[in-house]
Write a protein that holds these residues in place. Structure first.
Motif, PDB file in Angstrom:
ATOM      1  N   PRO A  67       5.667  -6.607  -7.276  1.00  0.00           N
ATOM      2  CA  PRO A  67       4.213  -6.413  -6.038  1.00  0.00           C
ATOM      3  C   PRO A  67       4.752  -5.374  -5.377  1.00  0.00           C
ATOM      4  O   PRO A  67       4.793  -4.661  -5.051  1.00  0.00           O
ATOM      5  CB  PRO A  67       3.963  -7.206  -6.036  1.00  0.00           C
ATOM      6  N   TRP A  68       6.220  -4.325  -5.676  1.00  0.00           N
ATOM      7  CA  TRP A  68       6.911  -3.863  -4.257  1.00  0.00           C
ATOM      8  C   TRP A  68       8.548  -3.086  -5.168  1.00  0.00           C
ATOM      9  O   TRP A  68       8.392  -3.886  -6.602  1.00  0.00           O
ATOM     10  CB  TRP A  68       7.331  -4.526  -3.285  1.00  0.00           C
ATOM     11  N   ARG A 119       3.950  -3.382   4.362  1.00  0.00           N
ATOM     12  CA  ARG A 119       3.009  -3.597   2.858  1.00  0.00           C
ATOM     13  C   ARG A 119       3.647  -4.779   2.476  1.00  0.00           C
ATOM     14  O   ARG A 119       2.910  -5.167   1.667  1.00  0.00           O
ATOM     15  CB  ARG A 119       2.974  -2.464   1.812  1.00  0.00           C
ATOM     16  N   LYS A 125       1.789  -8.750   1.051  1.00  0.00           N
ATOM     17  CA  LYS A 125       1.553  -9.333   0.308  1.00  0.00           C
ATOM     18  C   LYS A 125       3.242 -10.579   0.898  1.00  0.00           C
ATOM     19  O   LYS A 125       2.281 -12.158  -0.063  1.00  0.00           O
ATOM     20  CB  LYS A 125       2.481  -8.595  -1.349  1.00  0.00           C
ATOM     21  N   GLN A 167       0.952 -13.604   2.136  1.00  0.00           N
ATOM     22  CA  GLN A 167      -0.348 -13.765   0.687  1.00  0.00           C
ATOM     23  C   GLN A 167       0.696 -14.677  -0.321  1.00  0.00           C
ATOM     24  O   GLN A 167      -0.474 -15.614  -0.303  1.00  0.00           O
ATOM     25  CB  GLN A 167      -0.969 -12.262   0.642  1.00  0.00           C
TER      26      GLN A 167
END
Length: 286
Positions: free
Chosen positions: A183-184, A260, A264, A267
């Motif tokens: 996700p990056w 950012r 994540k 999380q």
């Protein structure tokens, strides 16, 4: 002549480095840049940065952020690949596991703790809603170790880059159950602080050269055929990979992006807490 060592995985992402080294582009600027393959991946490179056996590393974003947070004396200078990495989730050819839900309590082969194969297994488990604290890992060193572990039953599944492992799927050594994209942005360029202090201009020149190569890399004549042959891939797989892969055009990494990504990673339980994003990066162009 300034001696610098650069390292990365022996995969198609890093072919631009091979071209610039083969053309002796660094020598023209009085830089003796030497390449070192790290088949063990990001965990192995983080260790090499800490020990000073490599100066510049092309590492997975999540791995180096976690390691700098844990005290690795290095900085991230820029992204290298700005698109996500697609991780294939693989089981052995004869495995009884057939779908992602079957893997909840299975043993995961990882190259090293702190490596991409470790951290992305956590991301995947989080995506599936599994209890991350109950994950079981088996350290296997590298892709070869993963093949052995899945074949002899020491581990149940193994996450590695989709296209690198595609020939193993085609040859019936692995079965791919699913994919899990990062996700990056996936790869960054990290450099030891000591090297930045002593060889700032030389590192900047290295970045200029590699960014100039990656800018038009996909437009090179027959680059798909060259990569397919060198990395023993099907031409159609390399063409798919080139379509979804973008290199950085030389823009420095920003605190905003690191923040950012850290959000994540917290999380996903990959890191426990966020740190000041400025501690992770060095802007070479200020």
């Amino acid at each position: 002549m300034t001696n610098l060592k650069v390292g990365g995985v022996p995969e198609h992402f890093n072919y631009p480095w091979y071209i610039t080294l083969k053309n002796k582009e660094y020598n023209e600027h009085n830089i003796n840049l030497r390449w070192q393959d790290y088949p063990g991946g990001t965990g192995q490179m983080c260790k090499a940065l800490r020990e000073g056996t490599v100066d510049i590393a092309i590492v997975l974003t999540e791995g180096i952020i976690k390691d700098i947070a844990a005290g690795n004396p290095s900085k991230i200078l820029q992204t290298f690949i700005k698109t996500p990495l697609v991780w294939g989730i693989h089981v052995g050819a004869k495995s009884s596991f057939n779908k992602i839900e079957d893997l909840e309590n299975a043993t995961i082969a990882i190259s090293r703790f702190g490596s991409g194969s470790h951290l992305m297994a956590i991301v995947n488990a989080h995506n599936q809603g599994w209890d991350v604290s109950k994950l079981k890992f088996k350290v296997i060193g590298n892709l070869e170790g993963g093949i052995d572990a899945l074949t002899n039953g020491e581990a149940d599944y193994f996450m590695w880059e989709h296209f690198t492992t595609k020939p193993l799927v085609d040859n019936g050594i692995f079965r791919r159950i699913d994919d899990c994209p990062t996700p990056w942005p996936c790869f960054v360029i990290a450099v030891r602080n000591e090297v930045l202090e002593n060889n700032f201009e030389e590192v900047k020149k290295v970045l200029d050269i590699i960014n100039s190569e990656t800018k038009d890399f996909k437009k090179r004549d027959n680059i798909d055929e060259t990569l397919a042959k060198r990395y023993e891939q099907q031409l159609e797989d390399i063409q798919k990979w080139l379509k979804i892969t973008e290199w950085n055009d030389g823009k420095p990494i920003t605190k905003n992006l690191i923040t950012r990504i850290q959000n994540k990673m917290v999380q996903f339980n990959v890191i426990q807490e966020k740190k000041n994003s400025g501690e992770f990066i060095k802007n070479m162009y200020l």
